[in-house]
Design a protein around this motif. Structure first.
Motif, mmCIF file in Angstrom:
data_model
loop_
_atom_site.group_PDB
_atom_site.id
_atom_site.type_symbol
_atom_site.label_atom_id
_atom_site.label_comp_id
_atom_site.label_asym_id
_atom_site.label_seq_id
_atom_site.Cartn_x
_atom_site.Cartn_y
_atom_site.Cartn_z
ATOM 1 N N LEU A 274 0.835 -1.190 0.000
ATOM 2 C CA LEU A 274 0.000 0.000 0.000
ATOM 3 C C LEU A 274 0.875 1.246 0.000
ATOM 4 O O LEU A 274 1.972 1.232 0.557
ATOM 5 C CB LEU A 274 -0.866 -0.014 1.272
ATOM 6 C CG LEU A 274 -2.021 0.957 1.369
ATOM 7 C CD1 LEU A 274 -3.135 0.552 0.399
ATOM 8 C CD2 LEU A 274 -2.569 0.962 2.784
ATOM 9 N N VAL B 191 -8.275 1.957 3.668
ATOM 10 C CA VAL B 191 -7.260 0.902 3.603
ATOM 11 C C VAL B 191 -7.924 -0.471 3.571
ATOM 12 O O VAL B 191 -7.597 -1.325 2.746
ATOM 13 C CB VAL B 191 -6.283 1.012 4.795
ATOM 14 C CG1 VAL B 191 -5.409 -0.224 4.909
ATOM 15 C CG2 VAL B 191 -5.429 2.272 4.668
ATOM 16 N N THR C 92 0.427 5.581 0.660
ATOM 17 C CA THR C 92 -0.347 6.813 0.821
ATOM 18 C C THR C 92 0.461 7.897 0.130
ATOM 19 O O THR C 92 1.644 8.074 0.404
ATOM 20 C CB THR C 92 -0.590 7.177 2.306
ATOM 21 O OG1 THR C 92 0.651 7.382 2.964
ATOM 22 C CG2 THR C 92 -1.389 6.084 3.007
#
Length: 123
Positions: free
Chosen positions: A49, A114, A51
């Motif tokens: 992931l 998420v 951000t």
């Protein structure tokens, strides 16, 4: 343990977001302060992931997405935006970002995004 790359030009946001992920059982494998660093670290780390802040020096978050997605189409990138950047968010999603969150946000708002992306969301 899922891995995350936190990209923001402000140290405060990197630390704040990184601490949220650590609390949720993620490993923060890298931090970047601009889009160029984000692209390089993504290639090296290939985290679960990312951000990605939109407005950064050197290279914007949207330009970083445009470089990452063609090479890594399954990259899970969450755009982090200030209010009033809706047009850029639409472009980021069209370029392959998975979702976005608007600053300032509560930890549970980010966690919901998420979980939706990683498939662990429990309402």
């Amino acid at each position: 343990m899922p891995t995350v790359l936190v990209v923001d030009d402000t140290l405060f946001m990197r630390v704040t977001v990184g601490n949220m992920f650590k609390e949720w059982g993620f490993e923060v494998v890298g931090e970047a302060s601009n889009g160029r660093e984000a692209v390089e670290l993504y290639k090296e780390l290939q985290p679960d992931l990312v951000t990605m802040d939109i407005t950064m020096p050197v290279m914007s978050g949207i330009d970083a997405v445009k470089e990452i997605i063609p090479q890594y189409p399954n990259a899970n990138i969450i755009m982090v935006t200030a209010l009033g950047q809706q047009r850029i968010i639409v472009e980021a999603i069209e370029e392959g970002a998975k979702d976005f969150i608007t600053k300032p946000f509560e930890p549970n708002q980010l966690k919901r995004v998420v979980d939706n992306i990683l498939g662990t969301y429990e309402p």
